[in-house]
Design a protein around this motif. Structure first.
Motif, mmCIF file in Angstrom:
data_model
loop_
_atom_site.group_PDB
_atom_site.id
_atom_site.type_symbol
_atom_site.label_atom_id
_atom_site.label_comp_id
_atom_site.label_asym_id
_atom_site.label_seq_id
_atom_site.Cartn_x
_atom_site.Cartn_y
_atom_site.Cartn_z
ATOM 1 N N TYR A 290 0.840 -1.184 0.000
ATOM 2 C CA TYR A 290 0.000 0.000 0.000
ATOM 3 C C TYR A 290 0.881 1.241 0.000
ATOM 4 N N THR A 291 0.727 2.078 -1.032
ATOM 5 C CA THR A 291 1.694 3.153 -1.290
ATOM 6 C C THR A 291 1.120 4.553 -1.153
ATOM 7 N N GLY A 292 -0.043 4.675 -0.525
ATOM 8 C CA GLY A 292 -0.566 6.010 -0.262
ATOM 9 C C GLY A 292 -1.048 6.728 -1.498
ATOM 10 N N THR A 293 -0.550 7.940 -1.716
ATOM 11 C CA THR A 293 -1.062 8.812 -2.779
ATOM 12 C C THR A 293 -0.939 8.201 -4.165
ATOM 13 N N THR A 294 0.076 7.369 -4.398
ATOM 14 C CA THR A 294 0.294 6.795 -5.729
ATOM 15 C C THR A 294 -0.581 5.582 -6.005
ATOM 16 N N SER A 295 -1.250 5.085 -4.987
ATOM 17 C CA SER A 295 -1.925 3.791 -5.029
ATOM 18 C C SER A 295 -2.759 3.528 -6.294
ATOM 19 N N PRO A 296 -3.802 4.333 -6.607
ATOM 20 C CA PRO A 296 -4.593 4.029 -7.806
ATOM 21 C C PRO A 296 -3.843 4.291 -9.106
ATOM 22 N N MET A 297 -2.863 5.212 -9.061
ATOM 23 C CA MET A 297 -2.123 5.551 -10.281
ATOM 24 C C MET A 297 -1.136 4.450 -10.677
ATOM 25 N N LEU A 298 -0.640 3.709 -9.695
ATOM 26 C CA LEU A 298 0.194 2.556 -10.017
ATOM 27 C C LEU A 298 -0.623 1.504 -10.760
ATOM 28 N N ALA A 299 -1.877 1.335 -10.343
ATOM 29 C CA ALA A 299 -2.766 0.397 -11.032
ATOM 30 C C ALA A 299 -2.995 0.853 -12.468
ATOM 31 N N TYR A 300 -3.190 2.154 -12.664
ATOM 32 C CA TYR A 300 -3.374 2.701 -14.012
ATOM 33 C C TYR A 300 -2.116 2.503 -14.861
ATOM 34 N N ALA A 301 -0.965 2.796 -14.275
ATOM 35 C CA ALA A 301 0.300 2.643 -15.004
ATOM 36 C C ALA A 301 0.517 1.194 -15.437
#
Length: 333
Positions: A290-301
């Motif tokens: 769990y990476t905080g602010t980047t969390s949903p954007m890592l999934a998108y990337a």
């Protein structure tokens, strides 16, 4: 046709050091705690945690920025706006965005600011940046960066944060494009501040950290009192359905959902709440933690890397921040 803000490219950075579940299972077993059920619920298998004392959220954000600029072939001098999202900022003054501006040697015609909406940060920032670019044609390219080192601020005896939090940075180049139907569409927000006292960093507040020289280290770190996130994830259904109705869309029109990677269990519950196929929800929390602010954007990337999207696909970003506050963005790829 009006102008719109489009994500031109996305890139991420994480430390090389990988920590698997066994370490945390043994760590808490020594404290008489069994966390295997928790790890199954969160979907964790591994996470990236930095062992380099010189590495911080700013250096990680810089690395992600270099990657996305190279990927998009956008020159630093073309960037007119830098927004840095973090719940674990390295600096309060000057802004981390200004520090990054210096590290990149960006131009003077560039606005810079930090944004702290905790784990909801990058989705909130995407909404703000997109709306700003739509109303300001002088901003051709924006650099949106998120970076957190949550693991460095947790207490070793608190099960949820210590076994789940990890380190990462993510960077997006957002372009102001004319005559397009693609890009940012709409957003929605939900806030219920009744849990404002459940997640605190620092535990005793910043003024106490600076005033009390005898303050124990644990009171400078995260205080995490477990509570039910169910209401927050249920709010996703309400926000998403409202956005779809407002914009003349159906759930069948949505190709992918990029949710907070806080826990796989919650994503499954949200998919059932929405009556959507779980396969439409990208989950990368098993690898990244769990990476905080980047969390949903890592999934998108990762979805981009896996070539899961085609031009014209509708996607939804949704996430939750401490307190509790939730942000939703409807976007056309």
């Amino acid at each position: 046709m009006e102008n719109n803000a489009m994500i031109k490219g996305v890139a991420y950075y994480h430390p090389e050091n990988v920590v698997d579940n066994e370490y945390f299972i043994e760590h808490f077993k020594k404290q008489g705690k069994d966390i295997e059920g928790l790890l199954r619920a969160t979907g964790r298998k591994s996470r990236y945690i930095s062992t380099d004392e010189k590495e911080n959220m700013l250096t990680m954000g810089y690395q992600a920025s270099l990657k996305v600029l190279e990927q998009t072939h956008v020159k630093v001098a073309q960037i007119n706006l830098i927004v840095f999202s973090s719940g674990t900022p390295e600096y309060i003054a000057p802004t981390n965005a200004l520090k990054l501006h210096s590290m990149l040697n960006a131009g003077q015609k560039c606005a810079v600011y930090d944004l702290n909406a905790n784990c909801a940060g990058m989705v909130v920032a995407l909404d703000q940046v997109a709306r700003l670019m739509k109303s300001n044609l002088d901003i051709k390219y924006a650099l949106l960066v998120g970076s957190d080192q949550l693991n460095r601020y947790v207490r070793y005896n608190e099960v949820v944060p210590y076994s789940n939090f990890a380190d990462s940075a993510c960077a997006m180049v957002i372009e102001n494009v004319f005559s397009t139907k693609r890009g940012f569409i709409d957003s929605d927000f939900y806030t219920n501040s009744s849990n404002h006292d459940k997640i605190l960093l620092p535990a005793k507040g910043m003024s106490t950290v600076t005033r009390d020289r005898n303050l124990p280290t644990e009171d400078k770190l995260v205080k995490w009192i477990p509570f039910d996130f169910g209401g927050a994830f249920h709010s996703a259904k309400i926000s998403i359905e409202e956005l779809l109705f407002k914009n003349g869309l159906q759930k069948d029109d949505i190709k992918k959902y990029y949710f907070s990677q806080l826990a796989l269990k919650n994503i499954v519950l949200a998919s059932e709440d929405l009556e959507e196929d779980i396969e439409k929800f990208k989950f990368v929390g098993d690898e990244f933690g769990y990476t905080g602010t980047t969390s949903p954007m890592l999934a998108y990337a990762r979805s981009i890397e896996d070539k899961e999207l085609q031009i014209g696909d509708y996607v939804v970003f949704w996430t939750v921040g401490a307190g509790t506050t939730c942000a939703t963005v409807l976007y056309k790829y």
